[in-house]
Each structure stands twice: as C-alpha cells, then as structure tokens.
Design a protein around this motif. Structure first.
Motif, PDB file in Angstrom:
ATOM      1  N   SER A 118       0.815  -1.211   0.000  1.00  0.00           N
ATOM      2  CA  SER A 118       0.000   0.000   0.000  1.00  0.00           C
ATOM      3  C   SER A 118       0.852   1.267   0.000  1.00  0.00           C
ATOM      4  O   SER A 118       0.402   2.323  -0.454  1.00  0.00           O
ATOM      5  CB  SER A 118      -0.926   0.005   1.216  1.00  0.00           C
ATOM      6  OG  SER A 118      -0.162  -0.025   2.414  1.00  0.00           O
ATOM      7  N   SER A 127      -8.500  -0.941  -5.478  1.00  0.00           N
ATOM      8  CA  SER A 127      -9.005  -0.958  -4.098  1.00  0.00           C
ATOM      9  C   SER A 127     -10.461  -1.417  -4.075  1.00  0.00           C
ATOM     10  O   SER A 127     -11.229  -1.142  -5.002  1.00  0.00           O
ATOM     11  CB  SER A 127      -8.892   0.431  -3.472  1.00  0.00           C
ATOM     12  OG  SER A 127      -7.536   0.847  -3.430  1.00  0.00           O
ATOM     13  N   SER A 144       0.693   1.124  -4.463  1.00  0.00           N
ATOM     14  CA  SER A 144      -0.766   1.332  -4.408  1.00  0.00           C
ATOM     15  C   SER A 144      -1.353   1.607  -5.786  1.00  0.00           C
ATOM     16  O   SER A 144      -2.509   1.255  -6.067  1.00  0.00           O
ATOM     17  CB  SER A 144      -1.089   2.480  -3.453  1.00  0.00           C
ATOM     18  OG  SER A 144      -0.443   3.680  -3.869  1.00  0.00           O
TER      19      SER A 144
END
Length: 370
Positions: free
Chosen positions: A247, A256, A251
């Motif tokens: 993360s 997500s 990321s």
C-alpha cells in the motif's frame, strides 16, 4: 557343720546362687552438670582433601563469625567440624546439601577461570544450546517423520515410532526382532527436552517449539514469509508487513475494494491478472484471467499465510451480451504468488460468441483473521 552347709547350699535354687554372685551397681548421686560458655558458630564446609602441611586460609566473610577459635587439632573442633552440635548446624548442613544437589543437577558448578581459580555458576537451570551434526537422529528411521512419544525399541536397540510399529506388525524393520513392547525412555526424554525456533524467527516469530511440533506450527504461523506479487519487487516479510509495503510503494498497481461489496476490477480482454487490495485491512487478492483452448478461465487467489485458508469466500460474475456466468468459491491462499493454471475452482466461459464481457467480484470474510 560342713555337711550341714553343703546341704543348705544344695537346697538353694541355682538361679539364686548365680544372682548372688553378680556384681551389684549402686545408683550414685547425679553428677553436677557443667555449663560451657556458648561457642561462636563456624562455617560448614563440604568434605574435601587437605594436606597436613597445607595451611587453610579462611574466607574474608568468616571474620564476622567471632574472634574466638578452637585450637587446631582438638577433639572439640573435630566434632564441631564433622558433626552436628545443635539444630542450627543441622539446618545449615541440610540447606547446603539441598543447594549443592540442585546445582549439580541443573548447571555445572566450579567452572575454571582463565586465572586457574573457580567461579560459581547460577543455581537456576538455563537452556543449553546444542548443535546436531545429524538432525535426522531426531526423526523416525522408518517413516522419516519427527519422533514423539511413545518411542519403542527392539532388543538390538533399533527405535521406531508407534505408528510404524503397528504398520510393521510389531516386527522391527531393521532386524525383524519384536518391537513395540519396550519403551525407549531415554530417547523420549531427549525429544521432549529439545526446543527449536520457528523458521520465521527473522520475520517476527518468537515461538520456542518442541521439535516434533515445529512443522505443525509453521503451517499456521502468522509470520510466514510472503513475497510481493510484483515480479520486479523482491520484498519478502510477514503478511501484515507485506500489506503495508504494497500500500505504501505499489498502491497505483492495485484496485481498491471493500469486503462484502460488489465491484468491477476493470479487467481488460488481454490482461492476465489484476491485483486487488482491501481498503481497511489491506489484504491482497489476485483476479486471474487466462485464455485456454475451450474458453476464458477466471479465479481469485489470496496472498497471505496458511492461516487464511478457507477464510475468504468470493463470488464471481462474468456478464456477456447474451448470458451471465456465476461462481462462488473459497480463495486459494499463496505465500508466493506466480501466474499459474488453476486445477480446480475456476469459472470458464466459452470463447466463441462472447467477445465482450464484464467481470464483477464480491469478496467476503468467512471469519475474522486479520
């Protein structure tokens, strides 16, 4: 007169005559008891060999026991040194003997110093590191599994675990002598006293395990090393450290999502996989897409430790122009994920007639694990 005396003597019973000849002891008056002044206590030493010509130098701590001393070689000193004069001396000897026995049983006492003297060691038992040049000695020579009680031995000294004794019909596989009746207590004590570290110690595991429990623990250890799913990154650590790493540094390479929510992973027709990461707990999943001869194959994997087995359930929907294909399954767990062809639990859609498709995924937790 003589005859009369002999006659009287003959009439006296024999036991009376013998009793009269025995010496008589008259009870004398009680002696006056002599009260001796109290003697200063002396240190009790264990038995040792000292030459007569050698002088014994008392310890500095002996100076506080009093200045009066008994002349060397006297009977009183010998009795006080080797004997027990009062209850305090008996308690002192008992305490010293208990400490000495405990020290001999736990740790070696009197180890040599570099200056040739002696140094005392702790009376508390401490683990002793041992190096095995042949670790296979701790495994059953038949099934090669770690030994655990009960361990049996035959008349020739060959050992085997209990399951192997039953499988071999109580005959030693090495010499065919009967086995399974005599326990090898010595080997059982050795096995139960050996503790090893988990192989994930450098990743945070602090468990100290009995040897035969090591493999069972490592299957569910939460510190199992996991690898970053990106082939260009070689990061490896426990799963929670890996989630933070991904993360923080990757990321942008993941989609997500939130548990119990249906979402579109934005999978393209020519894309082989999509990395998914949960927003709140950071768990990483991979949606796999593979083109095979009979159609397109979809399935979801989880990146983490074996503790996550059966922990996550996913529902996969693939919508085409004329049909909808659905499947619900348990996510397969991987510590080091690589592109692979699934052997079970995958969704297949025909390749002919379905050029356009849309994938929807919903991942749920079967039970809390993070």
């Amino acid at each position: 007169m003589a005859s009369t005396g002999n006659q009287d003597e003959a009439e006296i019973p024999i036991f009376s005559r013998i009793d009269n000849t025995l010496p008589r002891f008259v009870e004398s008056a009680p002696r006056s008891q002599t009260v001796q002044p109290p003697r200063a206590p002396r240190r009790l030493y264990p038995s040792c060999m000292v030459d007569e010509a050698e002088d014994v130098i008392p310890l500095e701590s002996d100076s506080n026991f009093g200045s009066e001393a008994t002349p060397a070689g006297s009977e009183d000193e010998e009795e006080h040194y080797f004997g027990i004069e009062d209850d305090e001396g008996a308690d002192g000897i008992a305490e010293w003997q208990h400490q000495n026995d405990h020290a001999n049983a736990s740790t070696p006492v009197g180890l040599s110093n570099s200056d040739g003297g002696l140094r005392s060691s702790s009376l508390v038992a401490s683990p002793l590191p041992v190096v095995f040049t042949d670790p296979d000695l701790l495994d059953c020579p038949i099934c090669l599994e770690p030994l655990c009680a009960p361990i049996y031995q035959c008349e020739n000294g060959h050992i085997a675990c209990s399951p192997c004794c039953r499988k071999s019909n109580l005959k030693c596989p090495s010499c065919c002598f009967p086995i399974g009746f005599n326990r090898c207590r010595a080997m059982e004590k050795v096995i139960d006293s050996i503790t090893v570290d988990c192989e994930n110690k450098k990743y945070g595991c602090r468990e100290s395990l009995i040897y035969h429990m090591k493999a069972q623990h490592e299957q569910v250890c939460i510190h199992t090393v996991c690898f970053c799913p990106l082939s260009s990154c070689g990061y490896a650590s426990s799963y929670y450290n890996l989630y933070d790493h991904f993360s923080t540094y990757h990321s942008s390479s993941a989609t997500s999502f939130t548990f119990d929510t249906t979402f579109d992973p934005c999978l393209r027709r020519d894309q082989k996989y999509v990395i998914l990461q949960e927003r709140n707990e950071g768990v990483i999943f991979i949606l796999n897409h593979e083109i095979q001869g009979h159609g397109r194959v979809f399935h979801v994997d989880c990146l983490g430790s074996n503790l996550f087995k059966t922990a996550f359930v996913y529902q996969l929907n693939v919508r085409c122009s004329e049909a909808c294909f659905s499947m619900e399954s348990v996510a397969e767990v991987w510590a080091k994920w690589e592109e692979h062809t699934p052997k079970k639990n995958y969704l297949t859609i025909p390749s002919s007639g379905y050029l356009q498709f849309n994938v929807e995924v919903c991942i749920k937790k079967a039970y809390p694990v993070v």
